[in-house]
Design an enzyme around this catalytic site. Structure first.
Site, PDB file in Angstrom:
ATOM      1  N   SER A  19       0.811  -0.956   0.012  1.00 55.55           N
ATOM      2  CA  SER A  19      -0.162   0.054   0.096  1.00 55.55           C
ATOM      3  C   SER A  19       0.819   1.331   0.049  1.00 55.55           C
ATOM      4  CB  SER A  19      -0.966   0.024   1.275  1.00 55.55           C
ATOM      5  OG  SER A  19      -0.052   0.035   2.354  1.00 55.55           O
ATOM      6  N   CYS A  20       0.255   2.216  -0.703  1.00 54.10           N
ATOM      7  CA  CYS A  20       0.825   3.608  -0.466  1.00 54.10           C
ATOM      8  C   CYS A  20      -0.116   4.665  -0.508  1.00 54.10           C
ATOM      9  CB  CYS A  20       1.924   3.872  -1.652  1.00 54.10           C
ATOM     10  SG  CYS A  20       3.245   3.154  -1.828  1.00 54.10           S
ATOM     11  N   ASP A  21       0.280   5.728  -0.032  1.00 62.24           N
ATOM     12  CA  ASP A  21      -0.985   6.896  -0.073  1.00 62.24           C
ATOM     13  C   ASP A  21      -0.139   7.968  -0.563  1.00 62.24           C
ATOM     14  OD1 ASP A  21      -3.425   5.863   1.359  1.00 62.24           O
ATOM     15  OD2 ASP A  21      -1.646   5.113   2.548  1.00 62.24           O
ATOM     16  N   GLU A 106       1.853   4.286  -7.148  1.00 58.76           N
ATOM     17  CA  GLU A 106       1.168   3.435  -6.110  1.00 58.76           C
ATOM     18  C   GLU A 106       0.874   1.986  -6.872  1.00 58.76           C
ATOM     19  OE1 GLU A 106      -1.824   4.722  -3.920  1.00 58.76           O
ATOM     20  OE2 GLU A 106      -0.897   6.794  -3.135  1.00 58.76           O
ATOM     21  N   ASN A 201      -3.972   3.178  -3.721  1.00 62.84           N
ATOM     22  CA  ASN A 201      -3.928   1.728  -4.426  1.00 62.84           C
ATOM     23  C   ASN A 201      -5.198   1.269  -5.245  1.00 62.84           C
ATOM     24  OD1 ASN A 201      -2.266   1.539  -1.429  1.00 62.84           O
ATOM     25  ND2 ASN A 201      -1.153   0.905  -3.420  1.00 62.84           N
TER      26      ASN A 201
END
Length: 446
Positions: A19-21, A106, A201
């Protein structure tokens, strides 16, 4: 020929969450006349991220450029770039260039199957766009051109068990931002000229994209994903119908990120962005299932041409226990050695076939000292951990005061440091951790 992996099996429950934001704020959401960019890079928890500076360069005609897995045609001129990247690969999770362009990528899984064949990683595309594009809009063009020519693919982690995904990107400069979302070779882009936006994501572009792949709709028709009636909704058409658990978690983070931006709309500052990236309750600052936030970045892109862009990076895991350090492009900037991982040359497991059969220690000096200080404090008592955090925040407050001085054109104070700002801040942080280690984290007043 590269083989396809059915979308139903990617990602599977046996693969750790990825995950990334990413966040961007433009006026009037930003309090000041600046564009703010922020990203948490969530990666395998033991992966080291280094901070790399590369100066601008000129390249002879016909030059080739080796990326993580494949070669591409080099361009005549490349821009100076600042990269926060997993130390084993060529590209970057996030970064900026000397023209004030910032990009973060992402992972995303869609109905379009991923392929096991090696091509460009999304992280390679981030770096290539930063090196070649003087604006966010041109960066979108660079990525889509490269995507069409070379494709995306290959394992995105340093492990014999591959992790393969497609990519979404958040790109911005001092005037506008773009969201670029891909599904294999297909893509859609959204232009943002005001307000705030986030990515987590998943496909998020719905109807009326700013631009799209010329076969985006016809491919969906051919696959039976769309009946050609009514508005074409990219995210609805290309998203997996049965979402894996990790994608459901991404929806929650996406919603939480939207709410955090909404609550501060009109008042978003550098400090706001730091707080969002440190938010553990939402999962934006994550530590779960073998993955965690391994590095974090916030950029301030003033709309005034007389004020420099400033990029703040942690270079260490978990922003809630790290210090953001400012970087400014300038004629005398050099690589800071203490945030650069060791090189292993031909013995690097990424360069050997089959790849990733052995492991090497990629920790740089700041990573080691940060890790050592946290472990030493944890071995003592809670008071020691709290004392360390207070000292980190005090150091960061000094860094942010430095940033405020540079961003305020009415401040007549001479911003000492300039090109050496990042180096000086890293040195101070190293001294803090060395002191902690020497004292074994005994409780002292800040």
């Amino acid at each position: 020929m590269s083989s396809s992996v059915p979308p139903s099996s990617v990602p599977s429950s046996s693969v750790p969450p990825s995950s990334c934001d990413c966040f961007v704020s433009l006026p009037p959401a930003s309090l000041a006349s600046v564009v703010l960019f922020g990203k948490n890079s969530d990666r395998p928890r033991d992966e080291v991220q280094e901070i790399v500076f590369r100066p601008a360069g000129s390249h002879p005609p016909g030059s080739k450029l080796k990326c993580t897995y494949i070669e591409v045609e080099q361009v005549a001129e490349t821009l100076a770039v600042l990269l926060s990247r997993p130390a084993w690969l060529w590209g970057a999770e996030m970064g900026a260039n000397e023209k004030g362009v910032c990009i973060g990528n992402e992972a995303v899984w869609t109905k379009e199957p991923v392929t096991e064949g090696e091509a460009l990683l999304g992280m390679d595309l981030v770096r290539l766009a930063l090196e070649r594009a003087p604006s966010a809009q041109q960066a979108v063009q660079v990525i889509t051109d490269l995507l069409g020519r070379y494709g995306q693919g290959g394992s995105c982690r340093e492990d014999p068990e591959p992790l393969i995904y497609h990519n979404t990107f958040l790109l911005c400069d001092c005037s506008e931002a773009y969201v670029l979302e891909t599904a294999g070779p297909y893509w859609a882009a959204e232009r943002i000229v005001e307000g705030a936006r986030n990515l987590s994501n998943q496909l998020s572009i719905s109807v009326c994209p700013w631009r799209e792949h010329p076969q985006l709709r016809s491919h969906a028709l051919q696959q039976g994903w769309w009946d050609g009636q009514g508005d074409f909704n990219f995210s609805a058409v290309y998203s997996l119908e049965k979402q894996p658990v990790r994608m459901e978690a991404a929806k929650l983070r996406y919603g939480a990120g939207q709410e955090l931006l909404r609550m501060q709309a009109g008042h978003i500052t550098v400090k706001s962005m730091l707080n969002i990236l440190r938010d553990k309750k939402s999962g934006i600052c994550m530590d779960s299932g073998g993955f965690r936030t391994t590095a974090s970045m916030v950029s301030v892109l003033p709309r005034s041409p007389d004020v420099p862009c400033i990029h703040l990076l942690t270079a260490t895991p978990d922003p809630s226990r790290s210090v953001y350090k400012p970087f400014i492009f300038g004629p005398h900037v050099t690589q800071v050695p203490w945030v650069l991982s060791p090189s292993f040359g031909e013995h690097d497991p990424t360069q050997q076939i089959p790849r990733f059969q052995t492991q090497v220690d990629r920790r740089h000096d700041l990573y080691r000292q940060h890790q050592g200080a946290l472990e030493a404090c944890k071995a003592n008592k809670q008071e020691a951990e709290e004392t360390l955090r207070k000292k980190q925040l005090k150091l960061e407050d000094e860094n942010l005061h430095w940033v405020d001085t540079i961003l305020d054109p009415s401040d007549s104070a001479d911003p000492v440091g300039g090109s050496d700002m990042f180096l000086i801040c890293v040195e101070k942080e190293l001294e803090l951790y060395k002191g902690i280690g020497e004292k074994q984290c005994t409780h002292t007043e800040v």
